[in-house]
Design an enzyme around this catalytic site. Structure first.
Site, PDB file in Angstrom:
ATOM      1  N   HIS A   1       0.517  -1.542   0.272  1.00 16.02           N
ATOM      2  CA  HIS A   1       0.001   0.291  -0.194  1.00 16.02           C
ATOM      3  C   HIS A   1       1.162   1.503  -0.007  1.00 16.02           C
ATOM      4  O   HIS A   1       0.600   2.752  -0.398  1.00 16.02           O
ATOM      5  CB  HIS A   1      -1.521  -0.213   1.389  1.00 16.02           C
ATOM      6  CG  HIS A   1      -1.957  -1.047   0.875  1.00 16.02           C
ATOM      7  ND1 HIS A   1      -1.981  -2.221   1.849  1.00 16.02           N
ATOM      8  CD2 HIS A   1      -2.673  -1.611  -0.096  1.00 16.02           C
ATOM      9  CE1 HIS A   1      -3.203  -2.697   1.426  1.00 16.02           C
ATOM     10  NE2 HIS A   1      -3.345  -1.919   0.170  1.00 16.02           N
TER      11      HIS A   1
ATOM     12  N   GLU B   1     -15.280   0.365  -6.298  1.00 15.63           N
ATOM     13  CA  GLU B   1     -14.776  -1.351  -5.999  1.00 15.63           C
ATOM     14  C   GLU B   1     -16.146  -1.823  -6.662  1.00 15.63           C
ATOM     15  O   GLU B   1     -17.405  -1.947  -6.453  1.00 15.63           O
ATOM     16  CB  GLU B   1     -14.736  -0.899  -4.855  1.00 15.63           C
ATOM     17  CG  GLU B   1     -14.765  -2.625  -4.361  1.00 15.63           C
ATOM     18  CD  GLU B   1     -13.853  -3.585  -4.739  1.00 15.63           C
ATOM     19  OE1 GLU B   1     -12.824  -3.552  -4.558  1.00 15.63           O
ATOM     20  OE2 GLU B   1     -14.137  -4.376  -4.886  1.00 15.63           O
TER      21      GLU B   1
ATOM     22  N   ASP C   1      -5.458  -0.498  -8.222  1.00 16.69           N
ATOM     23  CA  ASP C   1      -5.633  -2.097  -6.628  1.00 16.69           C
ATOM     24  C   ASP C   1      -5.675  -3.075  -7.198  1.00 16.69           C
ATOM     25  O   ASP C   1      -6.965  -3.519  -6.613  1.00 16.69           O
ATOM     26  CB  ASP C   1      -5.526  -1.353  -5.867  1.00 16.69           C
ATOM     27  CG  ASP C   1      -5.164  -2.408  -4.778  1.00 16.69           C
ATOM     28  OD1 ASP C   1      -4.503  -3.494  -5.011  1.00 16.69           O
ATOM     29  OD2 ASP C   1      -5.543  -2.398  -3.896  1.00 16.69           O
TER      30      ASP C   1
ATOM     31  N   PRO D   1     -12.664 -11.112 -12.178  1.00 16.76           N
ATOM     32  CA  PRO D   1     -12.725  -9.512 -12.208  1.00 16.76           C
ATOM     33  C   PRO D   1     -12.301  -8.795 -12.733  1.00 16.76           C
ATOM     34  O   PRO D   1     -12.067  -7.801 -13.263  1.00 16.76           O
ATOM     35  CB  PRO D   1     -13.866  -9.737 -10.727  1.00 16.76           C
ATOM     36  CG  PRO D   1     -13.954 -10.956 -10.126  1.00 16.76           C
ATOM     37  CD  PRO D   1     -12.961 -12.155 -11.188  1.00 16.76           C
TER      38      PRO D   1
HETATM   39  N1  AG3 Z   1      -3.930  -6.685  -4.740  1.00 16.54           N
HETATM   40  C1  AG3 Z   1      -3.191  -7.821  -5.398  1.00 16.54           C
HETATM   41  C2  AG3 Z   1      -1.994  -8.647  -5.790  1.00 16.54           C
HETATM   42  C3  AG3 Z   1      -1.788  -9.226  -6.277  1.00 16.54           C
HETATM   43  C4  AG3 Z   1      -2.037 -10.444  -5.645  1.00 16.54           C
HETATM   44  N2  AG3 Z   1      -0.876 -11.938  -5.907  1.00 16.54           N
HETATM   45  C5  AG3 Z   1      -0.967 -13.535  -5.626  1.00 16.54           C
HETATM   46  N3  AG3 Z   1      -1.294 -13.297  -4.297  1.00 16.54           N
HETATM   47  N4  AG3 Z   1      -0.956 -14.206  -6.999  1.00 16.54           N
HETATM   48  C6  AG3 Z   1      -3.821  -6.741  -3.533  1.00 16.54           C
HETATM   49  C7  AG3 Z   1      -4.896  -5.621  -2.778  1.00 16.54           C
HETATM   50  C8  AG3 Z   1      -4.492  -5.367  -1.574  1.00 16.54           C
HETATM   51  N5  AG3 Z   1      -5.216  -4.243  -1.442  1.00 16.54           N
END
Ligand code: AG3
Length: 279
Positions: free
Chosen positions: A62, A106, A155, A162
């Protein structure tokens, strides 16, 4: 009998975390959302069997998606955040007093609901007056935006399910259009190591490169993501991420971070040779 969460990284490569108990298991309209508790890594959020975050190392991801562009652009006031239903990105953004508006788009309301309940430390700033939550497909939302944001943060989940639409050239073109003339877009860019992640990373990079004037990649060490080596995309109309970066300005804001600092900012854009060759 002990319970383990496992994520497959490649054929014959698995990463496992021993979990004490399952705190939530929700099948939403879009995906399967699970929350577990673990000894060393704290609570963990899993979507469709992929690890999204652990309480122990979420700060790295983050902070790197937020403070890198915030330190480059001299005055980000209007922000669009796509995905990010856990609230980690919003938490970091609300630390800037001069930010005026954060639109969070979202697709899955259940992610926000589950995170508000089980990750109150992460989903801690959804009620900040500057935050507007839109439960909508980011792809659709951005189609109708024009010249209005200083910063877009994508993010997303991985480019399956999705999240897949957020790795298309159409989407990046609409983001470009939604940004002001000096706007910046950053996105999670997968990992350069295991084949499935490399495919996602190349898919994102090639398209962003075609659409944006400046397109660079930066990296961070995230212990609980595949290979521990994670990439982010920095796409921009005007500002270069290292040449137009003013460390003194950012340091004078007095924002306390656990991972990001202005020395690391420069280093994050210095990529290993094998990664450069993939781009
Ligand atoms: N966003 C997804 C990151 C990708 C993770 N991929 C995986 N473990 N194969 C994370 C959300 C955090 N806000």
């Amino acid at each position: 009998m002990s319970l383990w969460f496992s994520e497959n990284y490649a054929d014959g490569v698995v990463f496992s975390i021993k979990v004490n108990k399952q705190l939530a298991s929700v099948k939403s309209e879009f995906q399967q959302i699970d929350v577990y508790d673990s000894d060393d890594l704290g609570r963990i959020l899993v979507i469709d069997d992929y690890l999204m975050l652990t309480e122990k190392d979420e700060f790295i991801y983050h902070e790197m998606l937020v403070h890198v562009p915030m330190a480059v652009h001299p005055k980000v006031e209007q922000i669009l955040v796509i995905g990010a239903g856990d609230g980690g990105i919003v938490r970091e953004l609300t630390r800037y007093d001069y930010v005026k508006k954060i639109d969070l788009v979202e697709i899955d309301e259940m992610v926000i609901k589950v995170c508000r309940e089980f990750f109150p430390q992460i989903a801690s700033k959804f009620d900040d007056a500057r935050v507007n939550i839109h439960i909508q497909d980011g792809l659709e939302y951005v189609k109708y935006c024009q010249n209005q944001y200083d910063l877009i943060i994508v993010d997303s989940t991985d480019p399956v399910g999705p999240g897949e639409a957020l790795f298309t050239e159409d989407f990046y073109r609409n983001c470009y259009k939604a940004l002001k003339d000096d706007g910046i877009m950053v996105n999670q860019h997968e990992s350069p190591f295991y084949p499935i992640d490399v495919a996602g990373m190349k898919k994102a990079h090639k398209k962003i490169y075609r659409v944006f004037d400046i397109s660079e990649v930066y990296q961070a060490h995230i212990p609980t993501y595949a290979s521990g080596h994670w990439l982010f995309g920095f796409a921009s109309k005007k500002y270069h991420p290292t040449r137009d970066f003013n460390a003194d300005r950012w340091n004078s804001l007095g924002i306390k971070t656990k991972y990001y600092n202005t020395d690391l900012h420069i280093g994050a854009f210095a990529l290993p040779n094998y990664v450069k060759e993939l781009l």
